[in-house]
Design a protein around this motif. Structure first.
Motif, PDB file in Angstrom:
ATOM      1  N   ILE A 150       0.818  -1.197   0.392  1.00 40.06           N
ATOM      2  CA  ILE A 150      -0.247  -0.176   0.719  1.00 40.06           C
ATOM      3  C   ILE A 150       0.729   1.179   0.076  1.00 40.06           C
ATOM      4  CG2 ILE A 150      -2.465  -1.171   1.222  1.00 40.06           C
ATOM      5  CD1 ILE A 150      -1.351  -0.163   4.198  1.00 40.06           C
ATOM      6  N   GLN A 151       1.954   0.843  -0.789  1.00 37.52           N
ATOM      7  CA  GLN A 151       2.895   2.223  -0.308  1.00 37.52           C
ATOM      8  C   GLN A 151       3.137   2.525  -2.076  1.00 37.52           C
ATOM      9  OE1 GLN A 151       6.054   2.369   2.602  1.00 37.52           O
ATOM     10  NE2 GLN A 151       4.117   2.505   4.559  1.00 37.52           N
ATOM     11  N   PRO A 152       4.409   3.163  -2.290  1.00 35.81           N
ATOM     12  CA  PRO A 152       5.028   3.319  -3.497  1.00 35.81           C
ATOM     13  C   PRO A 152       6.009   1.886  -3.686  1.00 35.81           C
ATOM     14  CG  PRO A 152       5.535   5.243  -2.226  1.00 35.81           C
ATOM     15  CD  PRO A 152       4.794   4.314  -1.607  1.00 35.81           C
ATOM     16  N   ILE A 290      -5.531  27.747  -0.593  1.00 37.64           N
ATOM     17  CA  ILE A 290      -4.078  25.988  -0.429  1.00 37.64           C
ATOM     18  C   ILE A 290      -4.737  25.492   0.476  1.00 37.64           C
ATOM     19  CG2 ILE A 290      -2.059  26.141   1.470  1.00 37.64           C
ATOM     20  CD1 ILE A 290      -2.132  29.473   0.078  1.00 37.64           C
ATOM     21  N   TYR A 291      -4.491  24.395  -0.064  1.00 36.93           N
ATOM     22  CA  TYR A 291      -5.025  22.812   1.114  1.00 36.93           C
ATOM     23  C   TYR A 291      -3.548  22.179   1.651  1.00 36.93           C
ATOM     24  CZ  TYR A 291      -7.097  18.413   2.110  1.00 36.93           C
ATOM     25  OH  TYR A 291      -7.368  17.422   3.034  1.00 36.93           O
ATOM     26  N   VAL A 292      -4.176  22.925   2.847  1.00 41.94           N
ATOM     27  CA  VAL A 292      -3.098  21.583   4.132  1.00 41.94           C
ATOM     28  C   VAL A 292      -3.738  20.959   4.535  1.00 41.94           C
ATOM     29  CG1 VAL A 292      -1.381  22.477   5.857  1.00 41.94           C
ATOM     30  CG2 VAL A 292      -2.777  24.224   4.161  1.00 41.94           C
ATOM     31  N   SER A 293      -2.981  19.794   5.006  1.00 41.70           N
ATOM     32  CA  SER A 293      -3.627  18.869   6.005  1.00 41.70           C
ATOM     33  C   SER A 293      -2.387  17.358   5.719  1.00 41.70           C
ATOM     34  CB  SER A 293      -4.954  17.535   5.445  1.00 41.70           C
ATOM     35  OG  SER A 293      -5.723  16.131   5.719  1.00 41.70           O
ATOM     36  N   PHE A 294      -2.413  16.510   7.152  1.00 39.59           N
ATOM     37  CA  PHE A 294      -1.101  15.919   7.420  1.00 39.59           C
ATOM     38  C   PHE A 294      -1.972  14.435   7.768  1.00 39.59           C
ATOM     39  CE2 PHE A 294       0.201  20.326   8.159  1.00 39.59           C
ATOM     40  CZ  PHE A 294       1.256  20.398   7.244  1.00 39.59           C
ATOM     41  N   TRP A 354     -11.579  17.674   9.830  1.00 40.39           N
ATOM     42  CA  TRP A 354     -11.649  16.381   8.841  1.00 40.39           C
ATOM     43  C   TRP A 354     -12.432  17.209   7.888  1.00 40.39           C
ATOM     44  CZ3 TRP A 354      -8.273  12.904   9.132  1.00 40.39           C
ATOM     45  CH2 TRP A 354      -8.393  11.985   7.970  1.00 40.39           C
ATOM     46  N   CYS A 355     -12.222  16.733   6.713  1.00 44.80           N
ATOM     47  CA  CYS A 355     -12.452  17.306   4.609  1.00 44.80           C
ATOM     48  C   CYS A 355     -13.202  16.310   4.416  1.00 44.80           C
ATOM     49  CB  CYS A 355     -12.029  18.285   5.163  1.00 44.80           C
ATOM     50  SG  CYS A 355     -10.675  17.532   3.524  1.00 44.80           S
ATOM     51  N   PRO A 356     -13.648  15.764   3.304  1.00 44.48           N
ATOM     52  CA  PRO A 356     -14.140  14.668   1.828  1.00 44.48           C
ATOM     53  C   PRO A 356     -12.366  15.336   1.399  1.00 44.48           C
ATOM     54  CG  PRO A 356     -15.817  16.409   1.968  1.00 44.48           C
ATOM     55  CD  PRO A 356     -14.571  16.974   3.068  1.00 44.48           C
ATOM     56  N   THR A 371       0.867  18.727   2.016  1.00 38.04           N
ATOM     57  CA  THR A 371       0.792  17.634   2.894  1.00 38.04           C
ATOM     58  C   THR A 371       2.159  16.953   3.299  1.00 38.04           C
ATOM     59  OG1 THR A 371       0.335  15.243   1.921  1.00 38.04           O
ATOM     60  CG2 THR A 371       0.917  16.963   0.770  1.00 38.04           C
ATOM     61  N   HIS A 372       2.004  16.003   4.318  1.00 42.07           N
ATOM     62  CA  HIS A 372       2.735  14.673   4.662  1.00 42.07           C
ATOM     63  C   HIS A 372       3.398  13.690   4.089  1.00 42.07           C
ATOM     64  CE1 HIS A 372      -0.716  12.356   5.417  1.00 42.07           C
ATOM     65  NE2 HIS A 372       0.210  11.399   5.829  1.00 42.07           N
ATOM     66  N   CYS A 373       2.399  13.495   2.791  1.00 43.49           N
ATOM     67  CA  CYS A 373       2.460  13.324   1.727  1.00 43.49           C
ATOM     68  C   CYS A 373       2.500  11.629   2.594  1.00 43.49           C
ATOM     69  CB  CYS A 373       4.658  13.557   1.395  1.00 43.49           C
ATOM     70  SG  CYS A 373       4.871  15.040   0.606  1.00 43.49           S
ATOM     71  N   TRP A 375       0.637   7.967   1.221  1.00 35.20           N
ATOM     72  CA  TRP A 375       0.452   7.335   0.148  1.00 35.20           C
ATOM     73  C   TRP A 375      -0.505   7.565  -0.262  1.00 35.20           C
ATOM     74  CZ3 TRP A 375       3.583   7.730  -4.338  1.00 35.20           C
ATOM     75  CH2 TRP A 375       3.319   6.628  -5.046  1.00 35.20           C
ATOM     76  N   ASN A 376      -1.945   7.640   0.593  1.00 37.68           N
ATOM     77  CA  ASN A 376      -3.009   7.836  -0.115  1.00 37.68           C
ATOM     78  C   ASN A 376      -3.171   9.238  -0.514  1.00 37.68           C
ATOM     79  OD1 ASN A 376      -4.304   5.715   0.410  1.00 37.68           O
ATOM     80  ND2 ASN A 376      -3.608   5.556   2.359  1.00 37.68           N
ATOM     81  N   SER A 377      -2.706   9.775   0.321  1.00 36.76           N
ATOM     82  CA  SER A 377      -3.331  11.176  -0.025  1.00 36.76           C
ATOM     83  C   SER A 377      -2.054  11.854  -1.269  1.00 36.76           C
ATOM     84  CB  SER A 377      -2.426  12.525   1.058  1.00 36.76           C
ATOM     85  OG  SER A 377      -3.331  12.422   2.102  1.00 36.76           O
ATOM     86  N   GLN A 393       7.299  13.880   7.486  1.00 34.11           N
ATOM     87  CA  GLN A 393       7.569  13.560   8.508  1.00 34.11           C
ATOM     88  C   GLN A 393       8.597  11.812   9.294  1.00 34.11           C
ATOM     89  OE1 GLN A 393       6.662  15.592  11.128  1.00 34.11           O
ATOM     90  NE2 GLN A 393       6.285  16.968   9.335  1.00 34.11           N
ATOM     91  N   TRP A 394       7.745  10.668   8.812  1.00 37.65           N
ATOM     92  CA  TRP A 394       8.364   9.778   9.015  1.00 37.65           C
ATOM     93  C   TRP A 394       7.675   8.573   7.335  1.00 37.65           C
ATOM     94  CZ3 TRP A 394       6.133   5.026  12.194  1.00 37.65           C
ATOM     95  CH2 TRP A 394       3.979   4.900  12.075  1.00 37.65           C
ATOM     96  N   SER A 395       8.224   7.278   8.191  1.00 34.46           N
ATOM     97  CA  SER A 395       7.642   6.107   8.085  1.00 34.46           C
ATOM     98  C   SER A 395       8.493   6.170   6.014  1.00 34.46           C
ATOM     99  CB  SER A 395       6.608   5.871   8.145  1.00 34.46           C
ATOM    100  OG  SER A 395       6.030   4.798   7.215  1.00 34.46           O
ATOM    101  N   ASP A 396       7.231   5.524   5.375  1.00 34.75           N
ATOM    102  CA  ASP A 396       7.571   6.500   3.945  1.00 34.75           C
ATOM    103  C   ASP A 396       7.586   7.793   3.587  1.00 34.75           C
ATOM    104  OD1 ASP A 396       5.463   6.226   4.717  1.00 34.75           O
ATOM    105  OD2 ASP A 396       4.558   6.180   2.457  1.00 34.75           O
ATOM    106  N   GLN A 397       7.521   8.342   3.980  1.00 33.46           N
ATOM    107  CA  GLN A 397       6.991   9.650   3.592  1.00 33.46           C
ATOM    108  C   GLN A 397       8.145  11.156   2.796  1.00 33.46           C
ATOM    109  OE1 GLN A 397       5.260  11.667   7.066  1.00 33.46           O
ATOM    110  NE2 GLN A 397       3.412   9.976   7.189  1.00 33.46           N
ATOM    111  N   THR A 399      10.484   9.244   1.283  1.00 32.08           N
ATOM    112  CA  THR A 399      10.753   9.229   0.354  1.00 32.08           C
ATOM    113  C   THR A 399       9.892   9.424  -0.913  1.00 32.08           C
ATOM    114  OG1 THR A 399      11.846   7.250   1.256  1.00 32.08           O
ATOM    115  CG2 THR A 399      11.002   6.918  -1.729  1.00 32.08           C
ATOM    116  N   ASN A 400       8.906   9.924  -0.149  1.00 33.40           N
ATOM    117  CA  ASN A 400       7.944  10.345  -1.612  1.00 33.40           C
ATOM    118  C   ASN A 400       7.962  11.527  -1.476  1.00 33.40           C
ATOM    119  OD1 ASN A 400       6.297   7.522  -0.476  1.00 33.40           O
ATOM    120  ND2 ASN A 400       4.809   7.922   0.244  1.00 33.40           N
ATOM    121  N   ALA A 401       7.821  12.438  -0.551  1.00 36.61           N
ATOM    122  CA  ALA A 401       8.617  13.420  -0.796  1.00 36.61           C
ATOM    123  C   ALA A 401       9.823  13.793  -1.770  1.00 36.61           C
ATOM    124  CB  ALA A 401       8.620  13.981   0.429  1.00 36.61           C
TER     125      ALA A 401
END
Ligand code: UDX
Length: 478
Positions: A150-152, A290-294, A354-356, A371-373, A375-377, A393-397, A399-401
């Protein structure tokens, strides 16, 4: 030998088994709906805590029974061995260890209960990464097994090479070592997933990955929530070691222009979205917000919240900022809106808990996504063609960045101090650059090209659709 009529009466079933987190269940459900559209019967099983904690954005069902359905997907729940009020997040190591012991026993029982009928042929079990023991259960029952990564695919390459000791990675002695892997740009330590760094403090998750990668041979197929055109080099370079088949992006069909194709949007929501923000967006100019979410897990520190708030205010542009209500408020005020900010910016922007998100990203008013990057986002912003400002921030993020700025070239990554913390001038500079800077047109063009490539990948005959079709033919024939 079975007669023709008997063969025709057999229904081909797939059982999907997920760790009980929104970001894990949702991609599986979205894959499930595509398998249903190809004629399979699909059940998703997860632990009872998901049934208890998450409310569902679709038909009410599931809360009171042991098995129910979402659209055409059946749901089944099994016990993880803990009471509902046990704090699983605070005791993650113990929780994961217990789940690894109790999960296989309860999943086995569930398989025996639900698949004893001869007409119901369980032709494959599909799991995702935090339940590596599912492969053992599949082998024990003689059922072919697949994993949905579920990641890249780029992350799969990195972990595969790391856990099989195929390349050198930074160590405590050599913390600055760069890593050169086929199909990827040269990776600096700050581009690597936090789990492979020598300083990594998150005990139980790397342990899970060790188990997963040593169990990889038990999987007959590795599917991935990505698409060939997005990560071609990384996917091609993996093919000789462990073929990985992209079947994504697994995002709502409406984001991919497929809402007319009888593909329902299925998913669960951890929190209740404030849909009224869509109305607010409709009153803003095109490409202005500008949309901001982590994401669902991270709470930024008070200092980081202050930096983002100051930059948004100084930008004088409309913004939509998702600030979750912290599950456990902390003394250091992490994740909280700085005092006075809400009042000062009431006319400029909107803060929601929280938003849709997929509908927000698809809205013409959105200009860019900070975004925190997760993978779903990432897949959602790519499918919507929205450029990105990355603050991993952490984990796969991390590398996604790196993929955002160096491979997909759809945005930039915020610079930080040596503690990884950004300041408001940097955020402000990046906002201006992504909207009006020299590279802004290039980011927009690349984002639009990837949006079209994502649509083509999932459309009939596209690369991901072909991979799903092939997978279905193989599991039915196996
Ligand atoms: C986690 C990890 O943190 C991430 O690194 C990994 O890649 C996936 O699992 P999370 O942090 O929640 O995920 O981020 P992300 O993968 O982006 O998922 C967030 C989901 O919540 C997205 O599907 C997004 O659409 C949804 N969301 C977010 C909302 O629906 N509304 C919101 O307001 C914010």
């Amino acid at each position: 030998m079975a007669s023709k009529e008997e063969k025709e009466a057999v229904h081909h079933h797939v059982l999907m088994v997920s760790f009980s987190a929104q970001g894990h269940i949702n991609p599986l459900l979205k894959l499930g709906i595509r398998l249903v559209s190809k004629g399979l019967h699909v059940t998703l099983a997860t632990t009872e805590v998901a049934q208890d904690r998450m409310f569902k954005s679709f038909a009410a069902a599931a809360a009171t029974t042991t098995i129910s359905s979402v659209s055409d997907i059946q749901l089944a729940f099994f016990s993880d061995g803990f009471d509902m009020d046990y704090d699983r997040k605070a005791n993650l190591d113990h929780y994961m260890e217990t789940l690894g012991k109790v999960g296989p026993i309860n999943l086995s029982k569930l398989i025996q209960q639900h698949y004893h009928d001869k007409q119901k042929k369980l032709c494959c079990i599909i799991s995702n990464p935090f339940v590596p023991w599912v492969a053992d259960v599949a082998v024990e029952h003689g059922i072919p097994c697949a994993m949905l990564w579920i990641q890249p695919c780029s992350l799969f390459t990195i972990y595969y090479r790391f856990y099989n000791n195929l390349n050198q990675f930074p160590t405590l002695e050599k913390p600055d070592l760069t890593v050169e892997l086929p199909g990827l740009p040269i990776l600096n330590p700050q581009d690597l997933p936090s789990f492979v760094l020598p300083s990594n403090p998150f005990g139980s998750l790397p342990k899970l990955f060790i188990e997963l990668f040593s169990n990889m041979k038990k999987h007959n197929w590795v599917l991935a929530n990505s698409f060939l055109e997005l990560e071609k080099e990384a996917i091609d370079s993996m093919s000789e070691l462990c073929p990985i088949r992209p079947v994504g992006p697994l995002v709502p069909p409406s984001l991919l222009g497929q809402d007319h194709e009888n593909l329902f949007d299925v998913g669960i929501q951890l929190r209740k979205p404030e849909d009224s923000c869509l109305e607010w967006l409709s009153n803003q100019a095109d490409s202005s917000v500008i949309y901001v979410s982590f994401g669902s897990i991270i709470d930024l520190s008070a200092k980081e919240m202050e930096a983002i708030a100051t930059a948004l205010k100084n930008s004088k542009r409309p913004f939509l900022w998702v600030v979750k209500k912290p599950e456990f408020p902390t003394a250091d005020k992490s994740g909280e809106i700085p005092q006075g900010f809400f009042e000062e910016t009431k006319k400029q922007g909107l803060i929601v808990s929280w938003c849709p998100q997929t509908k927000v990203l698809a809205h013409p008013a959105i200009a860019c996504f900070i975004t925190h990057c997760g993978w779903n986002s990432m897949l959602e912003t790519i499918s919507a063609g929205v450029p990105v400002i990355a603050y991993p921030q952490w984990s796969d993020q991390p590398t996604n960045a790196m993929l955002v700025s160096d491979v997909f070239k759809i945005g930039s990554r915020l610079g930080t101090n040596e503690d990884g913390v950004v300041n408001s001038e940097e955020v402000e500079k990046c906002i201006e650059e992504i909207i009006h800077g020299v590279k802004s047109e290039e980011y927009k063009k690349n984002a639009m090209e990837l949006k079209l490539a994502a649509r083509e990948a999932v459309a009939g005959g596209g690369s991901s659709d072909r991979n799903i079709q092939l997978f279905v033919e193989e599991i039915i024939g196996s």
